[in-house]
Design a protein around this motif. Sequence first.
Motif, short mmCIF file in Angstrom:
data_model
loop_
_atom_site.label_atom_id
_atom_site.label_comp_id
_atom_site.label_asym_id
_atom_site.label_seq_id
_atom_site.Cartn_x
_atom_site.Cartn_y
_atom_site.Cartn_z
N TYR A 333 0.86 -1.17 0.00
CA TYR A 333 0.00 0.00 0.00
C TYR A 333 0.90 1.23 0.00
O TYR A 333 1.41 1.66 1.03
CB TYR A 333 -0.91 0.00 1.22
N GLU A 334 1.10 1.80 -1.21
CA GLU A 334 2.08 2.86 -1.37
C GLU A 334 1.76 4.11 -0.58
O GLU A 334 2.64 4.78 -0.08
CB GLU A 334 2.22 3.19 -2.86
N CYS A 335 0.49 4.46 -0.46
CA CYS A 335 0.11 5.70 0.21
C CYS A 335 -0.34 5.47 1.64
O CYS A 335 -1.02 6.30 2.22
CB CYS A 335 -1.00 6.41 -0.58
N ASP A 336 -0.01 4.34 2.19
CA ASP A 336 -0.49 4.03 3.54
C ASP A 336 0.54 3.12 4.22
O ASP A 336 0.89 2.07 3.68
CB ASP A 336 -1.84 3.32 3.45
N THR A 337 1.03 3.53 5.37
CA THR A 337 1.98 2.72 6.13
C THR A 337 1.23 1.98 7.24
O THR A 337 0.55 2.59 8.05
CB THR A 337 3.08 3.58 6.76
N TRP A 338 1.38 0.66 7.25
CA TRP A 338 0.80 -0.17 8.31
C TRP A 338 1.94 -0.78 9.11
O TRP A 338 2.90 -1.32 8.54
CB TRP A 338 -0.07 -1.27 7.72
#
Length: 356
Positions: A333-338
């Motif tokens: 998920y390029e636009c979201d860091t988990w």
Amino acid sequence: MKVRIHKRGVIAYLIGLVLSIIFASYYGGPVSFAWFYGMLLLIPVSILYTILNYKFLNIFQEIEVYKVTKGEEHRYRVLFENAGIFPVHRMGMYTLDDRCSLYEIENGQEISLDNHQKKELLSGITCKYAGAYNIGIDRISLTDPFYMYTVELDVQYNFRAIVRPQITDVAAKVLDIENLINNTGLKSNRLYEDTPGSDMRPYYKGDSLNTINWKVSAKQGELMVRTPDKMEKRTVTILMEASNPPESREDLEYLKKRDIFLEFVVSAAWHFGEQGVPVRLIYPSGDVKESTVDSRESFMDFYSIVADGIFYGSSKAFNEIQRLATERRSKDYECDTWIIIREDPGEGENSCIICG
């Protein structure tokens, strides 16, 4: 319940019983048989005495505050009340010293109570692990009046402490090592901002004329363009992959793992919140819940939950957390860091996984 037999007391009883039999056999009469029947009734009377002592014994435990913090010393109070008509002699107290430290009460310490007497003990106490678990006095021992046996019994009302984890930088160290691009790990590897940044490179055919820095180009003697900064990722999400606890939540190994897990989660939330980076937390609290930490106040709200509020209310909640963890580990998920924080990773697996 545990029963310890005292050999000396039993041997003395058996000798007295044999002598009473001999005395009754040779001499007869009411005196000899009164002694004999008294010896026969001694054991059931002792057992009844112990049962009554336990039934009329009340133990109240408390700490001066509702929630405590791991490692901090607080004031612990225990009140013993003998509501019965028989005195309690040499009652032993056994503390849960594997999870808390009592400074003025020793493990195995003995006290005695007269009938209808109250006795209060005070001590400093420190809890060793974060979470919710029983502390203080766990068991007592009662010895019969003739010292033939000692029985260990659970206290009728345990005291359950709610212990918050310490706020440390343990997660910050891990996150700084894992994120090589910058300290917060919030920049994308492939996506860039729409406006040019401060970094420069030579002009390539097809670059927009708006990106040319004319002053720098004049100094360099060639066209130089400003490159856009790497895009800031929009969100940081921490998924708390808590384990399904064993049947006994008082298991010491479970308490140790829960302590490490909670401290790491709190440290991770504080790591981002302190930098002013909003972080979304997904965790089981009966159902799957969400909280956002973007200020000191919101951090403290989350901090008050973690000590006793992380649990699965159903298999549906457990399966949902597992599904989210599997899904996020398998996709980019390029636009979201988990950040997945695992309470009970398998052998050779990391407890902290950064996705995105």
